[in-house]
Design a protein around this motif. Structure first.
Motif, PDB file in Angstrom:
ATOM      1  N   LYS A  49       0.838  -1.199   0.000  1.00  0.00           N
ATOM      2  CA  LYS A  49       0.000   0.000   0.000  1.00  0.00           C
ATOM      3  C   LYS A  49       0.867   1.241   0.000  1.00  0.00           C
ATOM      4  O   LYS A  49       1.798   1.356   0.769  1.00  0.00           O
ATOM      5  CB  LYS A  49      -0.891  -0.008   1.233  1.00  0.00           C
ATOM      6  N   ARG A  50       0.447   2.165  -0.908  1.00  0.00           N
ATOM      7  CA  ARG A  50       1.177   3.436  -1.013  1.00  0.00           C
ATOM      8  C   ARG A  50       0.173   4.580  -0.845  1.00  0.00           C
ATOM      9  O   ARG A  50      -0.960   4.490  -1.309  1.00  0.00           O
ATOM     10  CB  ARG A  50       1.899   3.567  -2.358  1.00  0.00           C
ATOM     11  N   GLN A  51       0.533   5.659  -0.296  1.00  0.00           N
ATOM     12  CA  GLN A  51      -0.294   6.853  -0.113  1.00  0.00           C
ATOM     13  C   GLN A  51       0.371   8.059  -0.766  1.00  0.00           C
ATOM     14  O   GLN A  51       1.597   8.133  -0.793  1.00  0.00           O
ATOM     15  CB  GLN A  51      -0.490   7.142   1.392  1.00  0.00           C
ATOM     16  N   LEU A  52      -0.506   8.900  -1.292  1.00  0.00           N
ATOM     17  CA  LEU A  52       0.002  10.121  -1.951  1.00  0.00           C
ATOM     18  C   LEU A  52       0.537  11.074  -0.896  1.00  0.00           C
ATOM     19  O   LEU A  52      -0.125  11.321   0.134  1.00  0.00           O
ATOM     20  CB  LEU A  52      -1.119  10.794  -2.741  1.00  0.00           C
ATOM     21  N   PRO A  53       1.684  11.623  -1.092  1.00  0.00           N
ATOM     22  CA  PRO A  53       2.224  12.564  -0.094  1.00  0.00           C
ATOM     23  C   PRO A  53       1.315  13.778   0.059  1.00  0.00           C
ATOM     24  O   PRO A  53       0.636  14.204  -0.879  1.00  0.00           O
ATOM     25  CB  PRO A  53       3.594  12.929  -0.668  1.00  0.00           C
ATOM     26  N   LEU A  54       1.331  14.342   1.295  1.00  0.00           N
ATOM     27  CA  LEU A  54       0.509  15.534   1.537  1.00  0.00           C
ATOM     28  C   LEU A  54       0.922  16.709   0.662  1.00  0.00           C
ATOM     29  O   LEU A  54       0.093  17.512   0.256  1.00  0.00           O
ATOM     30  CB  LEU A  54       0.613  15.915   3.025  1.00  0.00           C
ATOM     31  N   GLY A  55       2.159  16.849   0.338  1.00  0.00           N
ATOM     32  CA  GLY A  55       2.599  17.954  -0.534  1.00  0.00           C
ATOM     33  C   GLY A  55       2.011  17.843  -1.918  1.00  0.00           C
ATOM     34  O   GLY A  55       1.630  18.835  -2.537  1.00  0.00           O
ATOM     35  N   SER A  56       1.883  16.643  -2.414  1.00  0.00           N
ATOM     36  CA  SER A  56       1.284  16.469  -3.751  1.00  0.00           C
ATOM     37  C   SER A  56      -0.188  16.824  -3.734  1.00  0.00           C
ATOM     38  O   SER A  56      -0.734  17.428  -4.679  1.00  0.00           O
ATOM     39  CB  SER A  56       1.478  15.028  -4.203  1.00  0.00           C
ATOM     40  N   VAL A  57      -0.899  16.481  -2.647  1.00  0.00           N
ATOM     41  CA  VAL A  57      -2.330  16.824  -2.543  1.00  0.00           C
ATOM     42  C   VAL A  57      -2.510  18.335  -2.507  1.00  0.00           C
ATOM     43  O   VAL A  57      -3.388  18.909  -3.170  1.00  0.00           O
ATOM     44  CB  VAL A  57      -2.928  16.173  -1.290  1.00  0.00           C
ATOM     45  N   GLY A  58      -1.691  19.025  -1.738  1.00  0.00           N
ATOM     46  CA  GLY A  58      -1.797  20.486  -1.688  1.00  0.00           C
ATOM     47  C   GLY A  58      -1.514  21.128  -3.032  1.00  0.00           C
ATOM     48  O   GLY A  58      -2.174  22.096  -3.435  1.00  0.00           O
ATOM     49  N   LEU A  59      -0.485  20.561  -3.715  1.00  0.00           N
ATOM     50  CA  LEU A  59      -0.180  21.112  -5.032  1.00  0.00           C
ATOM     51  C   LEU A  59      -1.328  20.915  -6.001  1.00  0.00           C
ATOM     52  O   LEU A  59      -1.674  21.809  -6.789  1.00  0.00           O
ATOM     53  CB  LEU A  59       1.099  20.449  -5.565  1.00  0.00           C
ATOM     54  N   LEU A  60      -1.956  19.737  -5.922  1.00  0.00           N
ATOM     55  CA  LEU A  60      -3.077  19.475  -6.816  1.00  0.00           C
ATOM     56  C   LEU A  60      -4.261  20.393  -6.504  1.00  0.00           C
ATOM     57  O   LEU A  60      -4.900  20.942  -7.407  1.00  0.00           O
ATOM     58  CB  LEU A  60      -3.492  18.010  -6.685  1.00  0.00           C
ATOM     59  N   ALA A  62      -4.073  23.331  -5.113  1.00  0.00           N
ATOM     60  CA  ALA A  62      -3.712  24.685  -5.540  1.00  0.00           C
ATOM     61  C   ALA A  62      -3.858  24.844  -7.044  1.00  0.00           C
ATOM     62  O   ALA A  62      -4.323  25.880  -7.547  1.00  0.00           O
ATOM     63  CB  ALA A  62      -2.285  24.990  -5.110  1.00  0.00           C
ATOM     64  N   LEU A  63      -3.473  23.792  -7.797  1.00  0.00           N
ATOM     65  CA  LEU A  63      -3.603  23.862  -9.254  1.00  0.00           C
ATOM     66  C   LEU A  63      -5.062  23.976  -9.670  1.00  0.00           C
ATOM     67  O   LEU A  63      -5.428  24.780 -10.533  1.00  0.00           O
ATOM     68  CB  LEU A  63      -2.946  22.620  -9.872  1.00  0.00           C
ATOM     69  N   VAL A  64      -5.899  23.149  -9.012  1.00  0.00           N
ATOM     70  CA  VAL A  64      -7.337  23.228  -9.329  1.00  0.00           C
ATOM     71  C   VAL A  64      -7.895  24.597  -8.966  1.00  0.00           C
ATOM     72  O   VAL A  64      -8.710  25.176  -9.701  1.00  0.00           O
ATOM     73  CB  VAL A  64      -8.088  22.103  -8.597  1.00  0.00           C
ATOM     74  N   LEU A  65      -7.467  25.156  -7.843  1.00  0.00           N
ATOM     75  CA  LEU A  65      -7.951  26.484  -7.428  1.00  0.00           C
ATOM     76  C   LEU A  65      -7.525  27.563  -8.416  1.00  0.00           C
ATOM     77  O   LEU A  65      -8.303  28.453  -8.764  1.00  0.00           O
ATOM     78  CB  LEU A  65      -7.431  26.791  -6.027  1.00  0.00           C
ATOM     79  N   VAL A  67      -6.812  27.108 -11.609  1.00  0.00           N
ATOM     80  CA  VAL A  67      -7.604  26.948 -12.844  1.00  0.00           C
ATOM     81  C   VAL A  67      -9.010  27.498 -12.649  1.00  0.00           C
ATOM     82  O   VAL A  67      -9.583  28.147 -13.529  1.00  0.00           O
ATOM     83  CB  VAL A  67      -7.637  25.467 -13.264  1.00  0.00           C
ATOM     84  N   TRP A  68      -9.604  27.270 -11.481  1.00  0.00           N
ATOM     85  CA  TRP A  68     -10.960  27.763 -11.213  1.00  0.00           C
ATOM     86  C   TRP A  68     -11.015  29.288 -11.205  1.00  0.00           C
ATOM     87  O   TRP A  68     -11.940  29.899 -11.733  1.00  0.00           O
ATOM     88  CB  TRP A  68     -11.421  27.190  -9.883  1.00  0.00           C
ATOM     89  N   LEU A  69      -9.977  29.889 -10.600  1.00  0.00           N
ATOM     90  CA  LEU A  69      -9.951  31.348 -10.563  1.00  0.00           C
ATOM     91  C   LEU A  69      -9.709  31.951 -11.947  1.00  0.00           C
ATOM     92  O   LEU A  69     -10.297  32.980 -12.309  1.00  0.00           O
ATOM     93  CB  LEU A  69      -8.884  31.830  -9.582  1.00  0.00           C
ATOM     94  N   VAL A  70      -8.842  31.317 -12.705  1.00  0.00           N
ATOM     95  CA  VAL A  70      -8.566  31.842 -14.044  1.00  0.00           C
ATOM     96  C   VAL A  70      -9.804  31.761 -14.943  1.00  0.00           C
ATOM     97  O   VAL A  70     -10.015  32.590 -15.834  1.00  0.00           O
ATOM     98  CB  VAL A  70      -7.371  31.088 -14.671  1.00  0.00           C
ATOM     99  N   SER A  71     -10.653  30.776 -14.703  1.00  0.00           N
ATOM    100  CA  SER A  71     -11.860  30.640 -15.530  1.00  0.00           C
ATOM    101  C   SER A  71     -12.829  31.803 -15.347  1.00  0.00           C
ATOM    102  O   SER A  71     -13.778  31.953 -16.124  1.00  0.00           O
ATOM    103  CB  SER A  71     -12.570  29.330 -15.204  1.00  0.00           C
ATOM    104  N   GLY A  72     -12.625  32.633 -14.329  1.00  0.00           N
ATOM    105  CA  GLY A  72     -13.509  33.789 -14.129  1.00  0.00           C
ATOM    106  C   GLY A  72     -13.139  35.011 -14.950  1.00  0.00           C
ATOM    107  O   GLY A  72     -13.847  36.023 -14.908  1.00  0.00           O
ATOM    108  N   SER A  73     -12.051  34.985 -15.697  1.00  0.00           N
ATOM    109  CA  SER A  73     -11.676  36.144 -16.532  1.00  0.00           C
ATOM    110  C   SER A  73     -12.462  36.121 -17.841  1.00  0.00           C
ATOM    111  O   SER A  73     -12.761  35.050 -18.397  1.00  0.00           O
ATOM    112  CB  SER A  73     -10.176  36.114 -16.816  1.00  0.00           C
TER     113      SER A  73
END
Length: 394
Positions: A49-60, A62-65, A67-73
């Motif tokens: 069993k492997r788990q995704l590191p917490l840093g990768s989750v935060g980065l993901l 942040a990336l989604v956030l 992209v969501w913010l940029v879609s408002g322009s």
């Protein structure tokens, strides 16, 4: 393949990796990311069993956030306005340029075109008045006549919020408002006024009434112009109406001809009357002045007569005889003495005096003979002396 791949180094063959194996690895990674167990293949050992590191989750996240913010322009072009709503409620109207709003589902934006001018046709279609629609064009005037009127309305937007929230099918709204406003304006006007001199005024009043009605409804529409394409009586009575118009034109023509004749004859008659009045005034003044002069001269003669009656009487007599006999060509000779002395008459001087006019009378007294002499002046003097002697002898 990654170095963390469990199959790394276990493959004994060379060449490109198997696509099925790559797909299984991708599926396994997603399952590990979301905590799902991967089914164990037959003959394989269960993977650790492997788990995704917490840093990768935060980065993901942040990336989604991002992209969501940029879609408002969004971009608003020239001549357009952006209407921003937050959870369905109006927030603001944005001007042309690069803009930004909170992305969906928090805020939404509708870009409205303000520069486009739309046209609504009433009574006809496709820009041709011959494509007539009678149920739209027939209207009743104030004098209970039916008129066929065709017109067009040009409009654009003036309020983006009102147009977005309060208007549905703007062409239908403008059509109904235009037909209602035109019917009201035509119903307050006479038929001749609508057909001829009042066309521009009818269009202006209809435009103002339409704008007032649209503002009252909050439609967010601005009426730019109302244009009358055609105004005429219905086709069924067109011939009779043409005859009535022709008769009216003949009446106006005859009235104009009569007025022109009156304008010509009346000033001349007034001028002639004024001239006759002035001539009468002049004659009146001359008669009065002549009478006043005669009266003044008579008064002066009366004064002189009172001083010397005989001399004055004789003078009056001589003046009268001169005025009476002045135009006569006769020669008068006094025969009282009964003598027949030969007299010399200056015929040459008499003829000279008679050339420009008549010969003045010459009175000769035979009792005093005149010696013949060639001098004309000497011959003329005895004639005047004889005349004086004749006057004194009386």
């Amino acid at each position: 393949m990654s170095l963390n791949d469990p199959q790394w180094g276990k493959r004994g063959r060379s060449g490109p990796p198997d696509l099925d194996e790559i797909w299984r690895n991708v599926v396994r990674r997603f399952n590990e990311l979301f905590g799902r167990k991967d089914p164990v293949d037959a003959g394989d050992e269960p993977p650790p069993k492997r788990q995704l590191p917490l840093g990768s989750v935060g980065l993901l996240v942040a990336l989604v956030l991002v992209v969501w913010l940029v879609s408002g322009s969004y971009i608003v072009d020239d001549g357009r306005r952006g209407v921003v709503t937050r959870f369905g409620k109006y927030t603001e109207t944005t001007l042309p340029g690069l803009r930004w709003h909170l992305p969906f589902p928090v805020e939404a934006v509708d870009v409205i075109d303000f520069s486009q001018v739309k046209t609504v046709e009433i009574g006809y279609r496709n820009g041709n008045p011959k494509n007539k629609i009678a149920k739209e064009s027939l209207m009743l005037t104030d004098d209970e006549n039916i008129i066929d009127i065709q017109f067009a309305v040009q409009y654009n937007l003036k309020s983006a919020p009102d147009f977005v929230f309060d208007t549905r099918k703007p062409d239908d709204i403008v059509f109904q408002v235009a037909q209602t406003a035109m019917s009201e304006v035509v119903g307050r006007s006479q038929m001749d006024y609508v057909l001829y001199e009042g066309r521009a005024q009818i269009a202006t009043e209809t435009e103002k009434l339409m704008q007032a009605m649209l503002d009252k409804y909050g439609a967010g529409i601005y009426v730019q112009k109302v244009t009358l394409q055609n105004t005429q009586p219905p086709e069924q009575v067109q011939a009779a109406f043409d005859d009535a118009v022709k008769a009216s034109q003949d009446r106006e023509r005859q009235k104009n001809e009569g007025q022109a004749y009156a304008n010509d004859i009346i000033p001349r008659a007034r001028g002639m009357a004024s001239r006759l009045l002035q001539e009468a005034d002049g004659y009146n003044a001359s008669v009065v002045q002549r009478a006043e002069g005669d009266a003044s001269r008579f008064k002066q003669i009366l004064v002189e007569y009172a001083k010397a009656p005989v001399v004055t009487r004789e003078r009056l007599y001589l003046d009268m005889m001169q005025s009476v006999l002045g135009n006569s060509s006769k020669v008068l000779i006094d025969q009282k003495a009964g003598t027949s002395n030969l007299l010399y008459l200056p015929f040459d001087q008499l003829l000279k005096q008679g050339l420009p006019g008549t010969i003045a009378p010459t009175v000769i007294d035979p009792s005093r003979p005149v010696a013949p002499t060639p001098d004309a002046a000497a011959a003329a003097d005895p004639s005047r002396s004889l005349s004086r002697d004749r006057g004194t002898s009386r």
